[in-house]
Design a protein around this motif. Sequence first.
Motif, PDB file in Angstrom:
ATOM      1  N   ASP A  16      46.072  -8.412  46.477  1.00  0.00           N
ATOM      2  CA  ASP A  16      44.759  -8.561  45.851  1.00  0.00           C
ATOM      3  C   ASP A  16      43.968  -7.256  45.882  1.00  0.00           C
ATOM      4  N   SER A  17      42.822  -7.290  45.218  1.00  0.00           N
ATOM      5  CA  SER A  17      41.911  -6.148  45.190  1.00  0.00           C
ATOM      6  C   SER A  17      40.581  -6.527  45.821  1.00  0.00           C
ATOM      7  N   ARG A  19      36.464  -4.539  46.507  1.00  0.00           N
ATOM      8  CA  ARG A  19      35.618  -3.370  46.296  1.00  0.00           C
ATOM      9  C   ARG A  19      34.530  -3.350  47.352  1.00  0.00           C
ATOM     10  N   ARG A  67      46.440   3.677  45.861  1.00  0.00           N
ATOM     11  CA  ARG A  67      45.969   2.288  45.908  1.00  0.00           C
ATOM     12  C   ARG A  67      44.447   2.193  46.008  1.00  0.00           C
ATOM     13  N   PHE A  68      43.841   3.138  46.708  1.00  0.00           N
ATOM     14  CA  PHE A  68      42.382   3.132  46.902  1.00  0.00           C
ATOM     15  C   PHE A  68      41.754   4.251  46.073  1.00  0.00           C
ATOM     16  N   THR A  69      40.534   3.987  45.606  1.00  0.00           N
ATOM     17  CA  THR A  69      39.782   4.993  44.871  1.00  0.00           C
ATOM     18  C   THR A  69      38.357   5.033  45.399  1.00  0.00           C
ATOM     19  N   GLN A  82      37.239   1.256  45.883  1.00  0.00           N
ATOM     20  CA  GLN A  82      38.036   0.253  45.180  1.00  0.00           C
ATOM     21  C   GLN A  82      39.403   0.200  45.844  1.00  0.00           C
ATOM     22  N   ASN A  84      43.047  -1.557  45.845  1.00  0.00           N
ATOM     23  CA  ASN A  84      44.011  -2.354  45.082  1.00  0.00           C
ATOM     24  C   ASN A  84      45.306  -2.506  45.859  1.00  0.00           C
ATOM     25  N   ARG A  85      46.079  -3.490  45.468  1.00  0.00           N
ATOM     26  CA  ARG A  85      47.393  -3.750  46.096  1.00  0.00           C
ATOM     27  C   ARG A  85      47.259  -3.754  47.619  1.00  0.00           C
TER      28      ARG A  85
END
Length: 124
Positions: A16-17, A19, A67-69, A82, A84-85
């Motif tokens: 899942d993601s 934020r 994966r992360f931003t 953010q 992700n995964r």
Amino acid sequence: QVQLDESGGGLVQPGDSLRLSCAASPRTFSTNVMGWFRQAPGKEREFVAAIIWNSGNTRYADSVKGRFTISRDNSKNTLNLQMNRLKPEDTGVYYCAARSGRLLTTRESEYGYWGQGTQVTVSS
């Protein structure tokens, strides 16, 4: 005095993601470098990502690259992460941190301001 307030944590499943956000008040030269750290149960706090507010330059831990931003919203003086995964090993308390200058350091001792943290749990 700078105040950092994190939000956005929760319980999610692997893959899942999520934020995270961190509101900085006030947003000044003292918070020109902002970052995220995390602490898993029984482990030391570790660097996740950081950004230089003025330039947008970023740095990531190898474990989250791709994966992360990390990003910032100038209009809201908000730092975002953010994710992700997500994996179970991403579980922990995530802390927002800030420092002056333009050094994208991974050392927590070099960050002078910290938020209270937000819990992220990745579990099926």
